[in-house]
Design a protein around this motif. Structure first.
Motif, PDB file in Angstrom:
ATOM      1  N   GLU A 426       0.837  -1.198   0.000  1.00  0.00           N
ATOM      2  CA  GLU A 426       0.000   0.000   0.000  1.00  0.00           C
ATOM      3  C   GLU A 426       0.874   1.251   0.000  1.00  0.00           C
ATOM      4  O   GLU A 426       2.044   1.208   0.367  1.00  0.00           O
ATOM      5  CB  GLU A 426      -0.913   0.005   1.229  1.00  0.00           C
ATOM      6  CG  GLU A 426      -1.850  -1.185   1.315  1.00  0.00           C
ATOM      7  CD  GLU A 426      -2.678  -1.166   2.586  1.00  0.00           C
ATOM      8  OE1 GLU A 426      -2.518  -0.215   3.381  1.00  0.00           O
ATOM      9  OE2 GLU A 426      -3.464  -2.102   2.788  1.00  0.00           O
ATOM     10  N   ARG A 427       0.271   2.364  -0.408  1.00  0.00           N
ATOM     11  CA  ARG A 427       0.979   3.654  -0.414  1.00  0.00           C
ATOM     12  C   ARG A 427       0.245   4.603   0.528  1.00  0.00           C
ATOM     13  O   ARG A 427      -0.991   4.619   0.588  1.00  0.00           O
ATOM     14  CB  ARG A 427       1.016   4.245  -1.820  1.00  0.00           C
ATOM     15  CG  ARG A 427       1.597   3.321  -2.874  1.00  0.00           C
ATOM     16  CD  ARG A 427       3.103   3.384  -2.923  1.00  0.00           C
ATOM     17  NE  ARG A 427       3.569   4.594  -3.579  1.00  0.00           N
ATOM     18  CZ  ARG A 427       4.860   4.890  -3.756  1.00  0.00           C
ATOM     19  NH1 ARG A 427       5.797   4.064  -3.278  1.00  0.00           N
ATOM     20  NH2 ARG A 427       5.217   6.004  -4.370  1.00  0.00           N
ATOM     21  N   VAL A 428       1.025   5.404   1.265  1.00  0.00           N
ATOM     22  CA  VAL A 428       0.446   6.348   2.215  1.00  0.00           C
ATOM     23  C   VAL A 428       1.032   7.725   1.957  1.00  0.00           C
ATOM     24  O   VAL A 428       2.171   7.848   1.490  1.00  0.00           O
ATOM     25  CB  VAL A 428       0.733   5.919   3.672  1.00  0.00           C
ATOM     26  CG1 VAL A 428       0.083   4.587   3.985  1.00  0.00           C
ATOM     27  CG2 VAL A 428       2.235   5.867   3.950  1.00  0.00           C
ATOM     28  N   PRO A 429       0.269   8.784   2.237  1.00  0.00           N
ATOM     29  CA  PRO A 429       0.820  10.123   2.055  1.00  0.00           C
ATOM     30  C   PRO A 429       1.862  10.430   3.123  1.00  0.00           C
ATOM     31  O   PRO A 429       1.748  10.006   4.274  1.00  0.00           O
ATOM     32  CB  PRO A 429      -0.401  11.034   2.202  1.00  0.00           C
ATOM     33  CG  PRO A 429      -1.382  10.234   2.987  1.00  0.00           C
ATOM     34  CD  PRO A 429      -1.139   8.804   2.639  1.00  0.00           C
ATOM     35  N   GLY A 430       2.889  11.180   2.731  1.00  0.00           N
ATOM     36  CA  GLY A 430       3.921  11.595   3.671  1.00  0.00           C
ATOM     37  C   GLY A 430       3.454  12.730   4.556  1.00  0.00           C
ATOM     38  O   GLY A 430       2.360  13.280   4.369  1.00  0.00           O
ATOM     39  N   PRO A 431       4.267  13.137   5.530  1.00  0.00           N
ATOM     40  CA  PRO A 431       3.871  14.191   6.466  1.00  0.00           C
ATOM     41  C   PRO A 431       3.543  15.517   5.791  1.00  0.00           C
ATOM     42  O   PRO A 431       2.650  16.236   6.236  1.00  0.00           O
ATOM     43  CB  PRO A 431       5.098  14.325   7.371  1.00  0.00           C
ATOM     44  CG  PRO A 431       5.808  13.028   7.255  1.00  0.00           C
ATOM     45  CD  PRO A 431       5.578  12.560   5.865  1.00  0.00           C
ATOM     46  N   LEU A 432       4.246  15.833   4.706  1.00  0.00           N
ATOM     47  CA  LEU A 432       3.988  17.083   3.991  1.00  0.00           C
ATOM     48  C   LEU A 432       2.921  16.917   2.919  1.00  0.00           C
ATOM     49  O   LEU A 432       2.569  17.890   2.242  1.00  0.00           O
ATOM     50  CB  LEU A 432       5.289  17.599   3.368  1.00  0.00           C
ATOM     51  CG  LEU A 432       6.406  17.923   4.368  1.00  0.00           C
ATOM     52  CD1 LEU A 432       7.699  18.263   3.630  1.00  0.00           C
ATOM     53  CD2 LEU A 432       6.001  19.065   5.286  1.00  0.00           C
TER      54      LEU A 432
END
Length: 537
Positions: A426-432
């Motif tokens: 899976e892919r997740v958005p980074g902090p920014l």
């Protein structure tokens, strides 16, 4: 309500077992066709063999001084936590650290015990085992672990928040050759405008007398404290990071200190600014460098409070690599056996979630991200989520054919244990929220309560995790698994394991724990905010 370390900040041996294990014993760990053994039995066998060698062989010529756990998280890669398998968390004894005053926002507060990072360091000198700890009573102390008595105390001008680093100066006199480096808050009689704020000092391990003190000068940062645990780099050179967000290359030789303002001070070879001009307006003074440097070869890696990670070339003493992580970076970077970096971030000054990164420093930003683990956005004290402690790695505590693991405590109240190398797909958005990243396989997620402490792996495939709700001991159990099992982890030599984790002991009589524990001979030493340092086992 008692203030946390974060609120305070807002207002203003060396390599362990493998280093001395005889070569014939090390080579026996991985024969060409190894028998099938569980990681636990292998670890137990090695521990028993080493114990027999130490007890039975008077020929083993150990040095007069052994730096067993000489810095925060144990070694240059920040992944060694001591030796021995803790059998439980029963109280063996406790040592009173006391309380001290620190001024926050113009108001005096009483702080008790020791907090973040607060990990004891351990040295064997002239046949005796000693523990060194700095605490909130303003004192650095040396404790004889056989007698449980103080050998000496040295008083600073404020509370001590960080962990000591100890090194050997071969050019110094016998009484001063073992040197303790320790930081503190800026001083109860100091301010940001003070001309001389010596919150970083060197103290003789054998005598407890001051060797030198160093001014942490004023910068765009709103702090002149020193939380970082420095490193001795060899070639008469130290590296330290002040909370003014300056990295210092310092002359380590005691005989080359010089007098200044009534004290001895060290020579500074070079200073490096650990923030960028554009960070000043965004972080509004919270450019505080609280983490400790980690070393891989000729590179240092350091997380800065301004949301950036720096790679520093030691020979040229210059910054050669940068990664904009975002967030408020407090946790110290740990470096795995393959040279990959593990870094944490609080949820501050970012639109997304805090959590933990795995980074490949051979690649530029943003291609260097191997994975990102997001943690929950939960308000606790002044935090809003993310991770304030560091990532623990099991590299020093696993058999060669078993999976590399990581563990970390989060503000959202969970302990996370996962694979260093395998991702979910899976892919997740980074902090920014500018990039999508892979995310690691998590094999265990347990609610332990909010924590800023760093968990530690131990011998016997065990893990200790501490936080505001107490201390917990976990056992990691390994079962042979099929490669098709979605939770199977690759041991690296064609063997796959499913790992289960069980809690086998807890201790919650010591108030709040912000500090990081250390283990020696199976005993756990851990400082609390209630005024005491506990020995559990």
């Amino acid at each position: 309500m008692a203030l946390t370390r974060r609120q305070l900040t807002r207002y203003t041996l060396s390599l362990g077992l493998a280093a001395w294990l005889p070569a014939r014993l090390r080579s026996s760990q991985a024969p060409p066709t190894p028998p099938l053994v569980t990681p636990t039995s292998l670890a137990d066998t090695l521990t028993r063999q080493v114990t027999e060698i130490l007890n039975a062989s008077p020929k083993l010529d150990l040095p007069e001084t052994q730096l067993l756990v000489p810095t925060y998280l144990g070694n240059d890669q920040r992944r060694y936590y001591g030796q021995g398998t803790p059998e439980g968390l029963n109280l063996h004894h406790r040592f009173y650290l006391g309380s001290g005053i620190s001024i926050v926002g113009g108001t005096s507060y009483t702080w008790s015990g020791a907090g973040w990072t607060g990990q004891p360091t351990l040295v064997r000198d002239r046949g005796r085992l000693y523990l060194v700890i700095g605490a909130y009573d303003h004192q650095l102390r040396k404790i004889d672990l056989e007698t449980q008595e103080e050998v000496w105390t040295y008083r600073f001008d404020d509370i001590l928040k960080g962990t000591a680093t100890i090194y050997i100066d071969e050019a110094a006199s016998e009484e001063n050759r073992i040197v303790i480096l320790q930081g503190s808050r800026l001083g109860i009689n100091k301010s940001l405008a003070s001309a001389f704020t010596p919150s970083f000092r060197a103290v003789s391990f054998r005598t407890g007398k001051e060797l030198w003190r160093m001014n942490i000068r004023r910068t765009d940062s709103y702090s002149r404290d020193n939380d970082s645990s420095p490193l001795y780099l060899g070639n008469h050179t130290l590296f330290n990071a002040g909370e003014n967000s300056i990295g210092y290359f310092i002359n380590s030789r005691i005989d080359q200190r010089r007098p200044e303002q009534g004290f001895f001070v060290p020579d500074i070879y070079k200073e490096l600014q650990l923030y960028e001009a554009e960070d000043v307006a965004l972080y509004r003074g919270n450019l505080v460098a609280e983490s400790s440097p980690a070393r891989w070869g000729d590179r240092l890696y350091l997380a800065s409070g301004g949301g950036r990670i720096y790679g520093i070339d030691i020979p040229s003493q210059t910054i050669v690599w940068r990664f904009r992580s975002g967030g408020d970076l407090n946790g110290t970077i740990s470096i795995a056996q393959d040279g990959k970096l593990f870094s944490t971030l609080d949820r501050e000054h970012i639109p997304g979630q805090g959590g933990a990164y795995k980074l490949d420093p051979s690649k530029p930003d943003p291609d260097c991200v191997d994975w990102f683990l997001p943690t929950g956005n939960v308000r606790f004290a002044e935090w809003e989520g993310g991770i304030t402690g560091s990532v623990a790695l099991n590299d020093q505590y696993r058999a060669p054919n078993t999976p590399p693991l990581f563990a970390t405590n989060a503000i959202d109240g969970h302990l996370y244990i996962g694979s260093q190398t395998q991702v979910t797909g899976e892919r997740v958005p980074g902090p920014l929220q500018q990039h999508q990243y892979n995310t690691p396989i998590i094999i265990f997620k347990e609610r332990i309560g909010a924590s800023i402490s760093t968990p530690i792996f131990t011998d016997g495939n065990r893990l200790i995790s501490a936080g505001y709700n107490g201390v917990h001991l976990f056992q990691l159990n390994y079962d042979i698994a099929s490669p098709d099992d979605p939770q199977a982890l690759d041991g690296g030599q064609g063997q796959f394991y499913r790992i289960s984790v069980e809690k086998i002991a807890s201790f919650n009589l010591g108030g709040s724990f912000e500090a990081t524990p250390v283990v020696w001979d199976g005993l756990v030493y851990l400082c609390s905010r209630d005024g005491w340092m506990y020995c559990l086992g």
